[in-house]
Scaffold this motif. Sequence first.
Motif, PDB file in Angstrom:
ATOM      1  N   ASN A 191     -65.264  -7.535 -43.691  1.00 33.54           N
ATOM      2  CA  ASN A 191     -64.856  -8.534 -42.710  1.00 33.54           C
ATOM      3  C   ASN A 191     -65.414  -8.293 -41.323  1.00 33.54           C
ATOM      4  N   SER A 192     -65.780  -7.062 -41.013  1.00 36.13           N
ATOM      5  CA  SER A 192     -66.353  -6.743 -39.714  1.00 36.13           C
ATOM      6  C   SER A 192     -67.275  -5.536 -39.882  1.00 36.13           C
ATOM      7  N   ALA A 193     -68.128  -5.325 -38.891  1.00 42.60           N
ATOM      8  CA  ALA A 193     -69.063  -4.196 -38.967  1.00 42.60           C
ATOM      9  C   ALA A 193     -69.416  -3.744 -37.559  1.00 42.60           C
ATOM     10  N   HIS A 194     -69.714  -2.473 -37.458  1.00 44.40           N
ATOM     11  CA  HIS A 194     -70.215  -1.911 -36.202  1.00 44.40           C
ATOM     12  C   HIS A 194     -71.472  -1.124 -36.560  1.00 44.40           C
ATOM     13  N   VAL A 195     -72.619  -1.632 -36.170  1.00 48.73           N
ATOM     14  CA  VAL A 195     -73.892  -0.978 -36.453  1.00 48.73           C
ATOM     15  C   VAL A 195     -74.226  -0.100 -35.253  1.00 48.73           C
ATOM     16  N   GLU A 196     -74.181   1.197 -35.473  1.00 49.09           N
ATOM     17  CA  GLU A 196     -74.437   2.132 -34.383  1.00 49.09           C
ATOM     18  C   GLU A 196     -75.910   2.451 -34.223  1.00 49.09           C
ATOM     19  N   ASP A 197     -76.633   2.478 -35.334  1.00 51.18           N
ATOM     20  CA  ASP A 197     -78.022   2.914 -35.273  1.00 51.18           C
ATOM     21  C   ASP A 197     -78.843   2.180 -36.318  1.00 51.18           C
ATOM     22  N   GLY A 198     -80.016   1.740 -35.947  1.00 53.49           N
ATOM     23  CA  GLY A 198     -80.921   1.105 -36.892  1.00 53.49           C
ATOM     24  C   GLY A 198     -80.565  -0.345 -37.160  1.00 53.49           C
TER      25      GLY A 198
ATOM     26  N   ARG B 132     -67.279  -8.539 -35.056  1.00 48.05           N
ATOM     27  CA  ARG B 132     -65.826  -8.532 -35.263  1.00 48.05           C
ATOM     28  C   ARG B 132     -65.382  -9.372 -36.459  1.00 48.05           C
ATOM     29  N   ARG B 133     -66.205 -10.356 -36.826  1.00 49.57           N
ATOM     30  CA  ARG B 133     -65.928 -11.196 -37.997  1.00 49.57           C
ATOM     31  C   ARG B 133     -67.228 -11.434 -38.743  1.00 49.57           C
TER      32      ARG B 133
END
Length: 73
Positions: A21-28, A51-52
């Motif tokens: 449902n949500s994602a946080h891409v820190e790198d790449g 967030r969605r």
Amino acid sequence: MMEFTEDCPDVFERFRYNEINSAHVEDGYWMFYEEPNYRGRQYYLRPGEYRRYTEWEATTPKIGSFRRVHHFQ
């Protein structure tokens, strides 16, 4: 919450869950696919917070597979 650092050809087989449902891409950069084995509609995610699932233009939170993008051509 789950953290992913490597490719996954079948999200449900590996985690018994396939809705993201949500994602946080820190790198790449990452590509999400609606179907297992990198098939179906693709969603390109750059570093940042989503967030969605609609923020990566998906119509449903179902993700079948994902992999890191290594090369641009």
